[in-house]
Scaffold this motif. Structure first.
Motif: not given
Length: 201
Positions: A90-110
Motif C-alpha cells: 500500500q505504501h509503494n508508489g508504483t503499486y498505487r499508480a497501478w491501482i489508480d490507472d492499470p492501463l497506463n501504469n504497467p506492473i514492474p516485471n509483469g
C-alpha cells in the motif's frame, strides 16, 4: 433455441494465497480443498487455464468432463506484486499508480493490462466460435475482464466482481453477435453448493 450461444464462467476453488488475500497470478498453487460440487451443468468439455488450481477445480466440479487447458487463459502476471498483499504494497508508489490507472501504469516485471486483455480475448474468441454451450474454469481477473467486455451492463474491469463458487452465465442470440463484440442479451449468476467433507476418487 438452436441458434443461441451460452457461456458459463466459473472461478477456481480458493488456494492458500487466495485465503491470505495475496495477488496470485502465475504462481502454480493447488486448491486448498478437494470438494464435491452440486451443480446442474454436465459439460462434456471444460475449457480453462493450464494452472493447477483450474485443473483441480475442473476435476472436482466436472470429474467426467475433458479439460482443455490454455496458457492464454491464465490470470494477469503480477510481476513484482506476485504473492504480496495490499498491506505489504500500500505504501509503494508504483503499486498505487497501478491501482489508480492499470492501463497506463504497467506492473514492474509483469504484464501490461493490454497484454493480458489481448491474450485472453483472442483465446476466448478462438474457443467460442459456434452456436452451442461452453463452460470455462478460469481466474478471477479473466472473468472480470470478460464481464467488463461482454456483460449485460456497461462497467469497467475495476467495477466487476468475480466470486468463488459462482456460475456467471452469459447468452447471445448468435455467435455472430459475440464475435462482433456485442454485449450478452441474457445474464444470470448461480451459487455453487459444495460438500467439503466428501471427495470423489
Amino acid at each position: 433455441m438452436a441458434d443461441d450461444i451460452t457461456v458459463h464462467l466459473i472461478r477456481h476453488e480458493k488456494t492458500k494465497a487466495n485465503m491470505e488475500r495475496k495477488y496470485i497470478g502465475w504462481t502454480d498453487e493447488p486448491i486448498q480443498k478437494k470438494v464435491v460440487a452440486e451443480i446442474d451443468l454436465q459439460p462434456a468439455i471444460v475449457y480453462g487455464s493450464d494452472l493447477r488450481r483450474c485443473r483441480e477445480t475442473a476435476q472436482c466440479y466436472f470429474p467426467d468432463a475433458e479439460f482443455i487447458a490454455s496458457r492464454d487463459l491464465r490470470e494477469l502476471h503480477f510481476g513484482d506484486f506476485e504473492m504480496c498483499t495490499y498491506e505489504q504494497l500500500q505504501h509503494n508508489g508504483t503499486y498505487r499508480a497501478w491501482i489508480d490507472d492499470p492501463l497506463n501504469n504497467p506492473i514492474p516485471n509483469g504484464e501490461t493490462f493490454l497484454q493480458f486483455q489481448q491474450r485472453v480475448l483472442n483465446d476466448f474468441r478462438e474457443i467460442v466460435y459456434e452456436n452451442k454451450e461452453y463452460t470455462f474454469i478460469v481466474h478471477g481477473g479473466v472473468i472480470r475482464l470478460l464481464l467488463a467486455v461482454y456483460g449485460l451492463e456497461e462497467q469497467s474491469f475495476q467495477q466487476t466482481v468475480a466470486n468463488h463458487r459462482t456460475i456467471y452465465t452469459l447468452g447471445w442470440n448468435s455467435v455472430d453477435e459475440l464475435i462482433g463484440g456485442a454485449r450478452c442479451t441474457l445474464y444470470s449468476e448461480a451459487h455453487i453448493t459444495v460438500n467439503e467433507n466428501m471427495q470423489k476418487n
